[in-house]
Write a protein that holds these residues in place. Structure first.
Motif, short mmCIF file in Angstrom:
data_model
loop_
_atom_site.label_atom_id
_atom_site.label_comp_id
_atom_site.label_asym_id
_atom_site.label_seq_id
_atom_site.Cartn_x
_atom_site.Cartn_y
_atom_site.Cartn_z
N MET A 135 27.91 28.48 -31.27
CA MET A 135 28.43 28.66 -29.92
C MET A 135 29.85 28.11 -29.81
O MET A 135 30.71 28.73 -29.15
N ASP A 136 30.13 27.00 -30.47
CA ASP A 136 31.49 26.43 -30.44
C ASP A 136 32.48 27.41 -31.07
O ASP A 136 33.59 27.62 -30.55
N ARG A 137 32.09 28.03 -32.17
CA ARG A 137 32.99 28.96 -32.87
C ARG A 137 33.25 30.19 -32.02
O ARG A 137 34.37 30.73 -32.03
N LEU A 138 32.24 30.66 -31.29
CA LEU A 138 32.43 31.83 -30.45
C LEU A 138 33.39 31.54 -29.31
O LEU A 138 34.24 32.39 -28.97
N VAL A 139 33.27 30.37 -28.70
CA VAL A 139 34.21 30.01 -27.63
C VAL A 139 35.65 30.05 -28.17
O VAL A 139 36.56 30.58 -27.52
N GLU A 140 35.84 29.52 -29.37
CA GLU A 140 37.18 29.54 -29.98
C GLU A 140 37.66 30.96 -30.24
O GLU A 140 38.86 31.24 -30.21
N ALA A 141 36.72 31.89 -30.47
CA ALA A 141 37.07 33.28 -30.76
C ALA A 141 37.21 34.13 -29.50
O ALA A 141 37.44 35.34 -29.59
N GLY A 142 37.08 33.50 -28.32
CA GLY A 142 37.27 34.24 -27.08
C GLY A 142 36.01 34.88 -26.54
O GLY A 142 36.07 35.72 -25.63
N VAL A 143 34.85 34.50 -27.08
CA VAL A 143 33.55 34.92 -26.52
C VAL A 143 32.97 33.67 -25.86
O VAL A 143 32.35 32.84 -26.52
N THR A 144 33.20 33.54 -24.57
CA THR A 144 33.04 32.24 -23.89
C THR A 144 31.84 32.19 -22.94
O THR A 144 31.75 31.28 -22.12
N SER A 145 30.93 33.15 -23.05
CA SER A 145 29.75 33.15 -22.19
C SER A 145 28.53 33.55 -23.00
O SER A 145 28.61 34.38 -23.91
N PHE A 146 27.39 32.96 -22.64
CA PHE A 146 26.17 33.08 -23.42
C PHE A 146 25.01 33.37 -22.49
O PHE A 146 24.76 32.64 -21.54
N LYS A 147 24.30 34.47 -22.79
CA LYS A 147 23.20 34.87 -21.93
C LYS A 147 21.88 34.43 -22.55
O LYS A 147 21.61 34.67 -23.73
N LEU A 148 21.05 33.82 -21.70
CA LEU A 148 19.71 33.40 -22.08
C LEU A 148 18.70 34.09 -21.17
O LEU A 148 19.03 34.48 -20.05
#
Length: 467
Positions: free
Chosen positions: A145-158
Protein backbone atom coordinates in the motif's frame (compact mmCIF):
# COMPACT_ATOMS: atom_id res chain seq x y z
CA UNK A 1 -0.73 17.05 -26.89
CA UNK A 2 -2.18 19.89 -28.90
CA UNK A 3 0.14 22.86 -29.43
CA UNK A 4 -2.61 24.99 -30.94
CA UNK A 5 -4.30 27.91 -29.23
CA UNK A 6 -8.05 27.51 -28.85
CA UNK A 7 -10.39 30.31 -27.83
CA UNK A 8 -13.80 29.44 -26.35
CA UNK A 9 -15.83 32.60 -26.65
CA UNK A 10 -19.17 33.82 -25.33
CA UNK A 11 -20.26 31.09 -22.91
CA UNK A 12 -21.27 31.01 -19.26
CA UNK A 13 -18.34 29.45 -17.40
CA UNK A 14 -19.72 27.42 -14.49
CA UNK A 15 -17.39 26.06 -11.82
CA UNK A 16 -18.08 24.94 -8.26
CA UNK A 17 -17.03 28.40 -7.07
CA UNK A 18 -18.69 30.81 -9.49
CA UNK A 19 -20.58 31.48 -12.70
CA UNK A 20 -19.21 34.12 -15.03
CA UNK A 21 -19.63 35.17 -18.66
CA UNK A 22 -16.03 34.65 -19.72
CA UNK A 23 -13.87 33.66 -22.65
CA UNK A 24 -11.38 30.86 -22.11
CA UNK A 25 -7.98 30.66 -23.81
CA UNK A 26 -6.42 27.22 -24.16
CA UNK A 27 -2.77 26.67 -25.03
CA UNK A 28 -0.62 23.52 -25.02
CA UNK A 29 -3.38 21.44 -23.48
CA UNK A 30 -3.89 23.73 -20.48
CA UNK A 31 -6.15 26.64 -19.63
CA UNK A 32 -3.96 29.69 -20.27
CA UNK A 33 -6.33 32.47 -19.20
CA UNK A 34 -9.91 33.55 -18.58
CA UNK A 35 -11.27 37.05 -19.13
CA UNK A 36 -14.70 38.64 -19.07
CA UNK A 37 -16.44 38.36 -22.41
CA UNK A 38 -16.02 41.61 -24.34
CA UNK A 39 -13.18 42.85 -22.12
CA UNK A 40 -10.10 44.38 -23.69
CA UNK A 41 -8.01 41.44 -22.51
CA UNK A 42 -10.26 38.89 -24.22
CA UNK A 43 -10.56 40.95 -27.38
CA UNK A 44 -6.78 41.00 -27.69
CA UNK A 45 -6.45 37.22 -27.79
CA UNK A 46 -5.63 35.41 -31.01
CA UNK A 47 -6.10 31.72 -31.59
CA UNK A 48 -5.79 29.03 -34.24
CA UNK A 49 -9.32 27.86 -33.48
CA UNK A 50 -12.28 29.76 -32.05
CA UNK A 51 -15.30 27.94 -30.63
CA UNK A 52 -18.52 29.91 -30.28
CA UNK A 53 -20.08 29.06 -26.91
CA UNK A 54 -22.92 31.57 -27.07
CA UNK A 55 -25.93 30.22 -25.17
CA UNK A 56 -23.87 27.35 -23.77
CA UNK A 57 -22.44 26.48 -20.38
CA UNK A 58 -18.67 26.05 -20.36
CA UNK A 59 -17.99 23.39 -17.74
CA UNK A 60 -14.98 21.52 -16.38
CA UNK A 61 -14.88 18.00 -17.73
CA UNK A 62 -16.63 15.52 -15.48
CA UNK A 63 -14.63 13.30 -13.12
CA UNK A 64 -16.25 9.89 -12.61
CA UNK A 65 -14.44 8.45 -9.61
CA UNK A 66 -16.10 5.01 -9.66
CA UNK A 67 -16.03 2.86 -12.81
CA UNK A 68 -15.42 -0.82 -13.50
CA UNK A 69 -14.23 -1.39 -17.06
CA UNK A 70 -13.62 -5.06 -17.96
CA UNK A 71 -14.27 -6.11 -14.35
CA UNK A 72 -14.41 -9.88 -13.82
CA UNK A 73 -17.54 -10.69 -11.81
CA UNK A 74 -19.76 -13.70 -11.38
CA UNK A 75 -18.10 -15.76 -14.09
CA UNK A 76 -18.22 -13.03 -16.71
CA UNK A 77 -16.74 -9.57 -17.45
CA UNK A 78 -18.17 -6.07 -17.52
CA UNK A 79 -19.09 -5.47 -21.16
CA UNK A 80 -17.35 -2.11 -21.60
CA UNK A 81 -13.64 -2.17 -22.38
CA UNK A 82 -11.46 0.80 -21.55
CA UNK A 83 -11.80 1.80 -25.21
CA UNK A 84 -15.60 1.63 -25.44
CA UNK A 85 -16.19 2.84 -21.88
CA UNK A 86 -14.01 5.93 -22.10
CA UNK A 87 -15.47 6.84 -25.48
CA UNK A 88 -18.97 6.66 -23.98
CA UNK A 89 -17.79 8.71 -21.01
CA UNK A 90 -16.56 11.42 -23.38
CA UNK A 91 -19.94 11.49 -25.14
CA UNK A 92 -21.44 12.26 -21.75
CA UNK A 93 -19.03 15.05 -20.82
CA UNK A 94 -16.77 13.02 -18.53
CA UNK A 95 -13.08 13.57 -19.24
CA UNK A 96 -11.46 11.60 -16.40
CA UNK A 97 -12.37 8.24 -14.88
CA UNK A 98 -10.92 6.57 -11.81
CA UNK A 99 -11.28 2.84 -12.33
CA UNK A 100 -10.67 -0.01 -9.89
CA UNK A 101 -7.67 -2.27 -10.29
CA UNK A 102 -8.28 -5.59 -8.55
CA UNK A 103 -5.98 -7.62 -6.34
CA UNK A 104 -6.81 -11.30 -6.83
CA UNK A 105 -6.85 -13.48 -3.73
CA UNK A 106 -3.37 -14.83 -3.10
CA UNK A 107 -1.68 -12.34 -5.43
CA UNK A 108 0.02 -9.02 -4.83
CA UNK A 109 -1.41 -5.53 -5.17
CA UNK A 110 1.29 -4.69 -7.70
CA UNK A 111 0.34 -7.63 -9.90
CA UNK A 112 -3.27 -6.44 -9.89
CA UNK A 113 -2.24 -2.89 -10.73
CA UNK A 114 0.01 -4.08 -13.57
CA UNK A 115 -2.90 -6.06 -15.02
CA UNK A 116 -5.06 -2.91 -15.09
CA UNK A 117 -2.27 -0.81 -16.58
CA UNK A 118 -2.13 -3.38 -19.38
CA UNK A 119 -5.91 -3.30 -19.93
CA UNK A 120 -6.03 0.50 -20.19
CA UNK A 121 -2.72 1.40 -21.85
CA UNK A 122 -3.23 2.78 -25.35
CA UNK A 123 -7.00 2.22 -25.23
CA UNK A 124 -8.51 5.25 -23.49
CA UNK A 125 -10.11 8.24 -25.18
CA UNK A 126 -9.87 10.31 -21.97
CA UNK A 127 -7.53 10.43 -18.98
CA UNK A 128 -7.72 7.76 -16.32
CA UNK A 129 -6.44 6.89 -12.87
CA UNK A 130 -6.80 3.87 -10.59
CA UNK A 131 -8.00 2.93 -7.14
CA UNK A 132 -6.88 -0.44 -5.75
CA UNK A 133 -9.32 -3.10 -4.57
CA UNK A 134 -7.65 -4.91 -1.66
CA UNK A 135 -9.17 -8.37 -1.30
CA UNK A 136 -6.39 -10.10 0.63
CA UNK A 137 -5.01 -8.07 3.54
CA UNK A 138 -1.72 -9.46 4.84
CA UNK A 139 1.73 -8.19 5.80
CA UNK A 140 2.94 -8.10 2.19
CA UNK A 141 -0.08 -6.24 0.86
CA UNK A 142 0.04 -3.76 3.72
CA UNK A 143 3.64 -2.90 2.74
CA UNK A 144 2.59 -2.63 -0.90
CA UNK A 145 0.00 0.00 0.00
CA UNK A 146 2.88 2.39 0.75
CA UNK A 147 4.41 1.73 -2.68
CA UNK A 148 1.10 2.36 -4.43
CA UNK A 149 0.65 5.72 -2.72
CA UNK A 150 4.11 6.68 -3.97
CA UNK A 151 3.08 5.60 -7.49
CA UNK A 152 0.01 7.85 -7.47
CA UNK A 153 -2.59 5.18 -6.59
CA UNK A 154 -3.70 6.76 -3.33
CA UNK A 155 -7.03 5.09 -2.52
CA UNK A 156 -7.89 1.55 -1.47
CA UNK A 157 -11.28 -0.12 -1.63
CA UNK A 158 -12.31 -2.73 0.92
CA UNK A 159 -15.48 -4.82 1.00
CA UNK A 160 -17.68 -5.76 3.91
CA UNK A 161 -19.73 -7.69 1.31
CA UNK A 162 -19.10 -10.66 -1.02
CA UNK A 163 -17.64 -13.30 1.36
CA UNK A 164 -15.24 -15.58 -0.49
CA UNK A 165 -14.60 -13.01 -3.22
CA UNK A 166 -13.67 -9.51 -2.02
CA UNK A 167 -14.70 -9.69 1.64
CA UNK A 168 -12.41 -8.49 4.45
CA UNK A 169 -13.19 -9.04 8.12
CA UNK A 170 -13.07 -6.25 10.71
CA UNK A 171 -9.51 -7.10 11.74
CA UNK A 172 -8.25 -6.92 8.17
CA UNK A 173 -10.13 -3.69 7.61
CA UNK A 174 -8.62 -2.17 10.75
CA UNK A 175 -5.09 -3.14 9.66
CA UNK A 176 -5.59 -1.58 6.22
CA UNK A 177 -7.04 1.56 7.79
CA UNK A 178 -4.08 1.83 10.15
CA UNK A 179 -1.72 1.56 7.18
CA UNK A 180 -3.63 4.26 5.30
CA UNK A 181 -3.48 6.46 8.39
CA UNK A 182 0.29 6.32 8.11
CA UNK A 183 0.76 6.68 4.35
CA UNK A 184 -1.95 9.24 3.55
CA UNK A 185 -4.14 6.88 1.57
CA UNK A 186 -7.93 7.07 1.53
CA UNK A 187 -9.94 3.98 2.45
CA UNK A 188 -13.06 3.42 0.33
CA UNK A 189 -15.68 1.07 1.74
CA UNK A 190 -18.40 -1.07 0.25
CA UNK A 191 -20.53 -1.01 3.38
CA UNK A 192 -22.95 -3.92 3.53
CA UNK A 193 -22.97 -6.76 6.05
CA UNK A 194 -22.11 -9.53 3.61
CA UNK A 195 -22.18 -12.40 6.10
CA UNK A 196 -25.73 -11.57 7.19
CA UNK A 197 -26.83 -10.96 3.59
CA UNK A 198 -25.61 -14.43 2.58
CA UNK A 199 -27.85 -15.97 5.26
CA UNK A 200 -30.86 -14.07 3.91
CA UNK A 201 -30.00 -15.04 0.30
CA UNK A 202 -29.85 -18.71 1.24
CA UNK A 203 -33.16 -18.51 3.09
CA UNK A 204 -34.91 -16.62 0.26
CA UNK A 205 -33.80 -19.15 -2.36
CA UNK A 206 -34.91 -22.02 -0.11
CA UNK A 207 -38.38 -20.43 -0.05
CA UNK A 208 -38.39 -20.31 -3.86
CA UNK A 209 -37.94 -16.53 -4.00
CA UNK A 210 -35.75 -16.39 -7.09
CA UNK A 211 -36.86 -13.26 -8.99
CA UNK A 212 -34.65 -10.16 -9.33
CA UNK A 213 -36.75 -8.13 -6.86
CA UNK A 214 -35.57 -10.42 -4.06
CA UNK A 215 -32.02 -9.18 -4.62
CA UNK A 216 -33.13 -5.86 -3.14
CA UNK A 217 -35.19 -7.43 -0.39
CA UNK A 218 -32.36 -9.52 1.09
CA UNK A 219 -29.79 -6.70 0.94
CA UNK A 220 -31.61 -4.84 3.67
CA UNK A 221 -31.33 -1.13 4.44
CA UNK A 222 -30.38 -1.94 8.03
CA UNK A 223 -27.44 -4.05 6.85
CA UNK A 224 -26.11 -1.11 4.84
CA UNK A 225 -26.61 1.25 7.79
CA UNK A 226 -24.99 -1.18 10.25
CA UNK A 227 -21.95 -1.68 8.04
CA UNK A 228 -21.64 2.08 7.46
CA UNK A 229 -21.70 2.66 11.23
CA UNK A 230 -19.12 -0.09 11.80
CA UNK A 231 -16.81 1.25 9.09
CA UNK A 232 -16.96 4.73 10.64
CA UNK A 233 -16.05 3.41 14.10
CA UNK A 234 -13.15 1.32 12.73
CA UNK A 235 -11.86 4.40 10.89
CA UNK A 236 -12.06 6.39 14.14
CA UNK A 237 -10.02 3.71 15.93
CA UNK A 238 -7.44 3.73 13.13
CA UNK A 239 -7.38 7.52 12.82
CA UNK A 240 -7.90 7.47 9.07
CA UNK A 241 -10.34 9.13 6.68
CA UNK A 242 -13.17 7.07 5.19
CA UNK A 243 -15.07 7.33 1.91
CA UNK A 244 -18.24 5.21 1.69
CA UNK A 245 -19.12 4.25 -1.89
CA UNK A 246 -22.58 3.99 -3.51
CA UNK A 247 -24.67 5.10 -0.52
CA UNK A 248 -28.27 4.16 -1.29
CA UNK A 249 -30.34 4.39 1.91
CA UNK A 250 -31.63 7.12 4.21
CA UNK A 251 -30.32 5.30 7.29
CA UNK A 252 -26.79 5.10 5.85
CA UNK A 253 -26.85 8.84 5.07
CA UNK A 254 -27.85 9.41 8.70
CA UNK A 255 -24.75 7.52 9.89
CA UNK A 256 -22.52 9.69 7.68
CA UNK A 257 -24.25 12.88 8.81
CA UNK A 258 -23.81 11.95 12.49
CA UNK A 259 -20.10 11.32 11.94
CA UNK A 260 -19.63 14.57 10.04
CA UNK A 261 -21.45 16.44 12.81
CA UNK A 262 -18.56 15.27 15.02
CA UNK A 263 -16.12 16.76 12.46
CA UNK A 264 -14.85 13.30 11.51
CA UNK A 265 -13.15 12.93 8.10
CA UNK A 266 -15.97 10.77 6.73
CA UNK A 267 -17.26 11.17 3.18
CA UNK A 268 -20.01 9.66 1.07
CA UNK A 269 -20.80 9.01 -2.56
CA UNK A 270 -24.10 8.21 -4.21
CA UNK A 271 -24.93 7.32 -7.80
CA UNK A 272 -27.58 8.35 -10.34
CA UNK A 273 -29.35 4.99 -10.10
CA UNK A 274 -30.23 5.63 -6.45
CA UNK A 275 -31.44 9.15 -7.27
CA UNK A 276 -33.61 8.24 -10.26
CA UNK A 277 -34.45 4.51 -10.04
CA UNK A 278 -36.06 2.38 -7.33
CA UNK A 279 -37.28 -1.06 -6.29
CA UNK A 280 -40.12 -0.52 -8.79
CA UNK A 281 -37.53 -1.20 -11.50
CA UNK A 282 -36.25 -4.34 -9.77
CA UNK A 283 -39.83 -5.62 -9.70
CA UNK A 284 -40.37 -5.26 -13.48
CA UNK A 285 -41.90 -8.49 -14.85
CA UNK A 286 -40.46 -11.15 -17.19
CA UNK A 287 -37.01 -10.95 -15.60
CA UNK A 288 -36.63 -7.34 -16.82
CA UNK A 289 -35.79 -6.42 -13.21
CA UNK A 290 -32.42 -8.13 -13.68
CA UNK A 291 -31.29 -5.08 -15.65
CA UNK A 292 -31.36 -3.12 -12.38
CA UNK A 293 -29.51 -5.57 -10.12
CA UNK A 294 -26.58 -3.79 -8.47
CA UNK A 295 -25.10 -3.63 -4.97
CA UNK A 296 -25.91 -1.74 -2.88
CA UNK A 297 -29.37 -2.36 -4.37
CA UNK A 298 -32.01 0.06 -5.55
CA UNK A 299 -34.22 1.21 -2.68
CA UNK A 300 -37.88 2.26 -2.37
CA UNK A 301 -38.48 5.72 -3.83
CA UNK A 302 -38.86 7.36 -0.43
CA UNK A 303 -35.09 7.08 0.10
CA UNK A 304 -34.40 9.47 -2.79
CA UNK A 305 -35.36 12.58 -0.82
CA UNK A 306 -32.72 11.81 1.83
CA UNK A 307 -30.05 11.35 -0.86
CA UNK A 308 -30.89 14.67 -2.51
CA UNK A 309 -30.89 16.36 0.89
CA UNK A 310 -27.49 14.80 1.67
CA UNK A 311 -26.12 16.21 -1.58
CA UNK A 312 -27.44 19.68 -0.77
CA UNK A 313 -26.09 19.67 2.82
CA UNK A 314 -22.72 18.13 1.80
CA UNK A 315 -23.24 15.02 3.92
CA UNK A 316 -22.75 13.38 0.51
CA UNK A 317 -19.97 14.97 -1.51
CA UNK A 318 -19.73 13.05 -4.79
CA UNK A 319 -21.95 11.50 -7.45
CA UNK A 320 -20.17 8.74 -9.37
CA UNK A 321 -21.71 6.05 -11.55
CA UNK A 322 -20.34 2.71 -10.33
CA UNK A 323 -20.48 1.98 -14.07
CA UNK A 324 -20.32 -1.82 -14.35
CA UNK A 325 -22.35 -2.92 -17.38
CA UNK A 326 -23.49 -6.43 -18.19
CA UNK A 327 -25.64 -7.20 -21.23
CA UNK A 328 -29.16 -8.38 -20.52
CA UNK A 329 -28.80 -11.19 -23.04
CA UNK A 330 -26.17 -13.73 -22.11
CA UNK A 331 -24.94 -11.99 -18.94
CA UNK A 332 -27.79 -10.81 -16.72
CA UNK A 333 -29.61 -13.96 -17.89
CA UNK A 334 -27.09 -16.07 -15.97
CA UNK A 335 -29.32 -15.43 -12.97
CA UNK A 336 -32.61 -16.73 -14.39
CA UNK A 337 -34.07 -18.86 -11.63
CA UNK A 338 -31.55 -17.61 -9.04
CA UNK A 339 -31.25 -13.88 -8.40
CA UNK A 340 -27.93 -14.40 -6.58
CA UNK A 341 -26.30 -15.36 -9.91
CA UNK A 342 -27.28 -12.14 -11.71
CA UNK A 343 -24.08 -10.14 -12.35
CA UNK A 344 -24.24 -7.01 -10.17
CA UNK A 345 -23.90 -3.71 -12.00
CA UNK A 346 -25.52 -1.02 -14.15
CA UNK A 347 -24.33 0.99 -17.14
CA UNK A 348 -24.21 4.72 -16.48
CA UNK A 349 -20.92 6.43 -17.37
CA UNK A 350 -22.47 8.22 -20.36
CA UNK A 351 -25.43 9.82 -18.60
CA UNK A 352 -24.21 11.07 -15.22
CA UNK A 353 -23.70 14.70 -16.25
CA UNK A 354 -27.04 14.82 -18.10
CA UNK A 355 -29.04 13.25 -15.27
CA UNK A 356 -27.52 15.67 -12.78
CA UNK A 357 -28.35 18.58 -15.07
CA UNK A 358 -31.92 17.32 -15.06
CA UNK A 359 -31.70 17.54 -11.27
CA UNK A 360 -30.79 21.23 -11.69
CA UNK A 361 -33.81 21.70 -13.98
CA UNK A 362 -36.00 19.90 -11.44
CA UNK A 363 -34.76 22.11 -8.58
CA UNK A 364 -32.91 19.47 -6.54
CA UNK A 365 -29.49 21.18 -6.80
CA UNK A 366 -27.97 24.39 -8.13
CA UNK A 367 -25.80 24.69 -11.24
CA UNK A 368 -22.66 25.20 -9.17
CA UNK A 369 -23.51 22.24 -6.95
CA UNK A 370 -23.94 20.15 -10.13
CA UNK A 371 -20.37 20.98 -11.13
CA UNK A 372 -19.16 20.49 -7.57
CA UNK A 373 -20.48 16.95 -7.08
CA UNK A 374 -19.66 15.81 -10.63
CA UNK A 375 -16.31 17.54 -11.25
CA UNK A 376 -14.64 19.48 -8.43
CA UNK A 377 -15.38 17.31 -5.38
CA UNK A 378 -14.31 14.01 -6.94
CA UNK A 379 -11.14 15.71 -8.18
CA UNK A 380 -10.41 17.05 -4.69
CA UNK A 381 -11.32 13.80 -2.98
CA UNK A 382 -8.95 11.77 -5.08
CA UNK A 383 -5.96 14.07 -5.47
CA UNK A 384 -6.61 15.38 -8.99
CA UNK A 385 -7.50 19.00 -8.17
CA UNK A 386 -6.83 21.61 -9.57
CA UNK A 387 -5.41 19.78 -12.58
CA UNK A 388 -8.90 18.34 -13.03
CA UNK A 389 -12.33 19.47 -11.88
CA UNK A 390 -12.16 23.20 -12.57
CA UNK A 391 -11.46 25.78 -15.26
CA UNK A 392 -8.57 27.93 -14.06
CA UNK A 393 -5.18 29.01 -15.42
CA UNK A 394 -2.85 26.01 -15.32
CA UNK A 395 -5.63 23.40 -15.16
CA UNK A 396 -5.86 20.76 -17.87
CA UNK A 397 -8.08 22.00 -20.69
CA UNK A 398 -10.76 19.38 -20.01
CA UNK A 399 -13.75 21.47 -21.02
CA UNK A 400 -17.37 20.71 -21.92
CA UNK A 401 -19.69 22.94 -23.92
CA UNK A 402 -23.17 22.11 -22.68
CA UNK A 403 -26.46 23.12 -24.30
CA UNK A 404 -28.88 23.59 -21.37
CA UNK A 405 -31.95 23.80 -23.62
CA UNK A 406 -31.43 20.83 -25.92
CA UNK A 407 -33.78 17.93 -25.32
CA UNK A 408 -32.96 14.26 -25.62
CA UNK A 409 -34.45 10.86 -24.87
CA UNK A 410 -32.08 8.32 -23.34
CA UNK A 411 -32.12 5.01 -25.20
CA UNK A 412 -29.95 1.97 -25.84
CA UNK A 413 -30.48 2.67 -29.55
CA UNK A 414 -28.49 5.90 -29.34
CA UNK A 415 -26.10 5.46 -26.42
CA UNK A 416 -22.42 4.61 -26.94
CA UNK A 417 -21.85 2.18 -24.05
CA UNK A 418 -21.20 -1.43 -25.10
CA UNK A 419 -24.34 -2.82 -23.50
CA UNK A 420 -27.68 -3.91 -24.94
CA UNK A 421 -30.01 -1.94 -22.69
CA UNK A 422 -30.30 1.41 -20.94
CA UNK A 423 -31.22 1.69 -17.28
CA UNK A 424 -32.99 4.96 -18.21
CA UNK A 425 -34.71 3.82 -21.42
CA UNK A 426 -37.18 6.45 -22.63
CA UNK A 427 -36.31 9.06 -20.00
CA UNK A 428 -36.60 12.61 -21.31
CA UNK A 429 -33.74 14.92 -20.37
CA UNK A 430 -33.28 18.65 -20.82
CA UNK A 431 -29.63 19.49 -21.57
CA UNK A 432 -26.99 17.79 -23.69
CA UNK A 433 -23.24 17.73 -24.17
CA UNK A 434 -22.27 19.41 -27.43
CA UNK A 435 -18.47 19.65 -27.52
CA UNK A 436 -15.76 18.12 -25.33
CA UNK A 437 -12.05 18.94 -25.09
CA UNK A 438 -9.60 16.66 -23.32
CA UNK A 439 -6.29 18.39 -22.61
CA UNK A 440 -7.13 20.84 -25.38
CA UNK A 441 -7.95 18.22 -28.02
CA UNK A 442 -11.46 17.95 -29.41
CA UNK A 443 -12.93 14.58 -28.49
CA UNK A 444 -16.55 15.47 -29.24
CA UNK A 445 -17.00 18.28 -31.78
CA UNK A 446 -20.59 19.44 -32.20
CA UNK A 447 -21.96 15.94 -31.48
CA UNK A 448 -19.38 14.25 -33.70
CA UNK A 449 -16.80 11.92 -32.15
CA UNK A 450 -13.30 13.10 -33.09
CA UNK A 451 -11.35 11.38 -30.32
CA UNK A 452 -9.08 8.38 -30.51
CA UNK A 453 -8.03 5.43 -28.44
CA UNK A 454 -4.71 6.20 -26.78
CA UNK A 455 -5.23 9.93 -26.31
CA UNK A 456 -6.07 9.35 -22.66
CA UNK A 457 -3.11 9.05 -20.31
CA UNK A 458 -2.66 7.64 -16.82
CA UNK A 459 -2.79 10.40 -14.20
CA UNK A 460 -0.92 9.76 -10.92
CA UNK A 461 -2.85 11.21 -8.00
CA UNK A 462 -1.80 12.96 -4.85
CA UNK A 463 -3.55 12.24 -1.57
CA UNK A 464 -7.04 13.48 -0.65
CA UNK A 465 -7.35 17.29 -0.85
CA UNK A 466 -10.41 17.30 1.41
CA UNK A 467 -8.28 16.74 4.52
Amino acid sequence: MSSTRTLIRGGLVVTAAEETHADVLVEDGRVAALAAHGSSAAQGWTADRTIDATGRYVLPGGVDAHTHMELPFGGTFASDTFETGTRAAAWGGTTTIVDFAVQSQGHSLLAGLDAWYAKADGKCAIDYAFHMIVSDVNERTLREMDRLVEAGVTSFKLFMAYPGVFYSDDGQILRAMQRASGNGGLIMMHAENGLAIDVLVEQALARGETDPRHHGEVRKVLLEAEATHRAIQLARVAGCPLYVVHVSAEEAVAELAAARDKDLPVFGETCPQYLFLSTDNLAEPDFEGAKYVCSTPLRPKEHQAALWRGLRTNDLQVVSTDHCPFCFRGQKELGRGDFSKIPNGLPGVEHRMDLLHQAVVDGHISRRRWVEIACASPARMFGLYPRKGTIAPGSDADIVLYDPRAEQVISAETHHMNVDYSAYEGKRITGRVETVLSRGELVIDGREYTGRAGHGTFVPRSTCHYL
